[in-house]
Write an enzyme that holds these catalytic residues in place. Sequence first.
Site, short mmCIF file in Angstrom:
data_model
loop_
_atom_site.label_atom_id
_atom_site.label_comp_id
_atom_site.label_asym_id
_atom_site.label_seq_id
_atom_site.Cartn_x
_atom_site.Cartn_y
_atom_site.Cartn_z
CB CYS A 77 -0.86 -0.03 1.26
SG CYS A 77 -1.82 1.49 1.53
CB CYS A 191 -3.04 3.91 -5.33
SG CYS A 191 -4.32 3.02 -4.40
N1 DGL Z 1 -4.01 0.57 -1.76
C1 DGL Z 1 -3.68 1.78 -1.07
C2 DGL Z 1 -2.46 2.46 -1.68
O1 DGL Z 1 -1.66 1.82 -2.32
C3 DGL Z 1 -4.71 2.81 -0.78
C4 DGL Z 1 -6.16 2.61 -0.83
C5 DGL Z 1 -6.88 3.41 0.26
O2 DGL Z 1 -7.17 4.61 0.09
O3 DGL Z 1 -7.08 2.79 1.30
O4 DGL Z 1 -2.24 3.62 -1.50
#
Ligand code: DGL
Length: 267
Positions: A77, A191
């Site tokens: 993430c 993301c």
């Molecule tokens: N998957 C997460 C990232 O890579 C973010 C998603 C969210 O906003 O929770 O930033």
Amino acid sequence: MQPAADAPILFFDSGLGGLTVLGPTRALLPTAPIVYAADYAGLPYGQKSEAELAARVPALLGRLVERYQPRLAVIACNTASTIALAHVRAALDLPIVGTVPAIKPAAELTNSGVIGVLGTEATVRQPYVDDLSAKFAGDKIVLRHGSPGLVTGAEAKLRGEPVDPATIARAVAGLRDQPRGDAMDVIVLACTHFPLLTDELQAAVGPGVRLIDGAAGIARRIAHLTQGQGWPDAPAPGLAVFTRSADRPPPPLATLAPYGLDRIELI
Ligand code: DGL
């Protein structure tokens, strides 16, 4: 001491975006035992404050590490990594792999000198992104846009629900409508949810713009850090863990099965 062959790799994200990192990792390490943890009670991270995530992510990872005893943890993430990676590394005594925007490869790829960074609202405002831009793309223009809609869209798509084309168009316009945006020829998907929408995004930006993300590089890093360690002889059943959320049930197992996850646990 070498970890036991059945010690898992722990993947962590707010939701299902980290599956885009798990996919290429499984291709390199097909028998690696996997625990995939999604903080559904905290999703979306992109709209949380730095202080909240800097406290929440290390605490939750601490619980997960204690419970599942992984050999290595991957913060799959960008939002959690750009805000909390240092805190997590300071708090936990195991190798931690983070996920940071692929600005360096984007700077090497661009011909026009204009790069877009599409992330969550929290990620695109991080000093971490300023530092990466200054270090690797100091002579380029780096445009940034935060799109919470793409996170929702990616979660929906994985569950087999339709993605609103207006959400995709808004995300692209958020970059293109900035000064010099029309010259942008590379977009960093900063993301882990966004590569789930590659087809939709590519159709919206057209063939002249390349979309890149860091997943393959992270998978290679995981393989490198675990080189020489023992693994089971055959693929082990993978476990998906979700933090309990009143309004967001875990997805059906059929959504997770293609990633080798065949059990769900709620914590
Ligand atoms: N998957 C997460 C990232 O890579 C973010 C998603 C969210 O906003 O929770 O930033």
